[in-house]
Design a protein around this motif. Sequence first.
Motif, PDB file in Angstrom:
ATOM      1  N   HIS A   2      49.223  43.995  38.222  1.00 45.21           N
ATOM      2  CA  HIS A   2      48.347  42.827  38.352  1.00 45.21           C
ATOM      3  C   HIS A   2      48.835  41.690  37.466  1.00 45.21           C
ATOM      4  O   HIS A   2      49.176  41.875  36.307  1.00 45.21           O
ATOM      5  CB  HIS A   2      46.932  43.238  37.948  1.00 45.21           C
ATOM      6  N   LEU A  97      43.972  46.549  38.748  1.00 45.68           N
ATOM      7  CA  LEU A  97      42.730  46.403  39.502  1.00 45.68           C
ATOM      8  C   LEU A  97      42.577  47.528  40.517  1.00 45.68           C
ATOM      9  O   LEU A  97      41.474  48.056  40.710  1.00 45.68           O
ATOM     10  CB  LEU A  97      42.697  45.047  40.213  1.00 45.68           C
ATOM     11  N   ARG A 101      38.929  50.362  40.434  1.00 42.74           N
ATOM     12  CA  ARG A 101      37.773  50.234  41.322  1.00 42.74           C
ATOM     13  C   ARG A 101      37.065  51.555  41.591  1.00 42.74           C
ATOM     14  O   ARG A 101      35.867  51.702  41.318  1.00 42.74           O
ATOM     15  CB  ARG A 101      38.218  49.577  42.628  1.00 42.74           C
ATOM     16  N   SER A 150      35.927  43.884  39.209  1.00 42.91           N
ATOM     17  CA  SER A 150      37.304  44.366  39.265  1.00 42.91           C
ATOM     18  C   SER A 150      37.899  44.330  40.671  1.00 42.91           C
ATOM     19  O   SER A 150      39.093  44.608  40.854  1.00 42.91           O
ATOM     20  CB  SER A 150      37.392  45.793  38.710  1.00 42.91           C
ATOM     21  N   LEU A 151      37.099  43.994  41.658  1.00 40.58           N
ATOM     22  CA  LEU A 151      37.649  43.795  42.990  1.00 40.58           C
ATOM     23  C   LEU A 151      38.609  42.609  43.010  1.00 40.58           C
ATOM     24  O   LEU A 151      39.493  42.528  43.863  1.00 40.58           O
ATOM     25  CB  LEU A 151      36.520  43.572  44.005  1.00 40.58           C
ATOM     26  N   SER A 152      38.425  41.696  42.048  1.00 37.88           N
ATOM     27  CA  SER A 152      39.288  40.513  42.040  1.00 37.88           C
ATOM     28  C   SER A 152      39.727  40.064  40.649  1.00 37.88           C
ATOM     29  O   SER A 152      40.627  39.231  40.528  1.00 37.88           O
ATOM     30  CB  SER A 152      38.570  39.344  42.719  1.00 37.88           C
ATOM     31  N   TRP A 153      39.112  40.609  39.586  1.00 39.09           N
ATOM     32  CA  TRP A 153      39.410  40.109  38.236  1.00 39.09           C
ATOM     33  C   TRP A 153      39.261  41.238  37.238  1.00 39.09           C
ATOM     34  O   TRP A 153      38.320  42.034  37.322  1.00 39.09           O
ATOM     35  CB  TRP A 153      38.465  38.953  37.897  1.00 39.09           C
TER      36      TRP A 153
END
Length: 229
Positions: A2, A97, A101, A150-153
């Motif tokens: 990431h 990430l 998840r 955490s899906l995006s950040w």
Amino acid sequence: MHHRSSSFGAARAVHYPLTNSFARFLSVIFHPLLMPTLLFGVLLFQVPSVLGMDAFSSSLRLSLLVLIFVGTFAVPSLLIYYLFRSGYVKSLQLNTLEDRRLPYFLTALVYLFLAYLFTFRMELVSTVAPEIGVLLASTAISILLVGLISLSWQISAHSVGIGGVVGVIGSVMLKFSINDLFIPLLLLVLLTGFVASARLKLNAHTLSQITAGLALGFGVSLLTVIWLI
């Protein structure tokens, strides 16, 4: 792997007075899954009256703390290890990430199940100390929010965990005017600074990710104590 935000470059340039080994030590000792044990350890042995447990012996309170440790740390840890061994996550450190998840969502379910047990199935605890179930449920909500974010950040779970402990202890101290919690709260605030510095030292998170984690953990805990405890 990431990609970090561009602001992270500036954060890496800052010198933190921690060695890498000590930063890793702090990250392990103050792992997010250990924070419920730390929180309830303070409550059960420093101010048991808040949970209605002051009439119970120290050995019984210790047994309860061990049970909380098993449910909030041992079970999720074994679950994450199983996911690692099965190939669902690539690293036990959950550095990406993609790795974060599924473990966080499953851990949130474990915590919700624990909250259900403490609230509805363990009659003695639910009758005497319903606050335990409430605090476990609020922790589950924090973990679920971390999973969603955490899906995006990559928000800092370490910061969410210790921020939640500070939020509960500080809120309980103010709401019930308990001076005995001043020293534990002061130590926790100092430890929060060390943990945040450790995560920055290890390049695990940006300053914004750590700040957001502290705000999330503290905010959920504060609202829980004010409205439900």
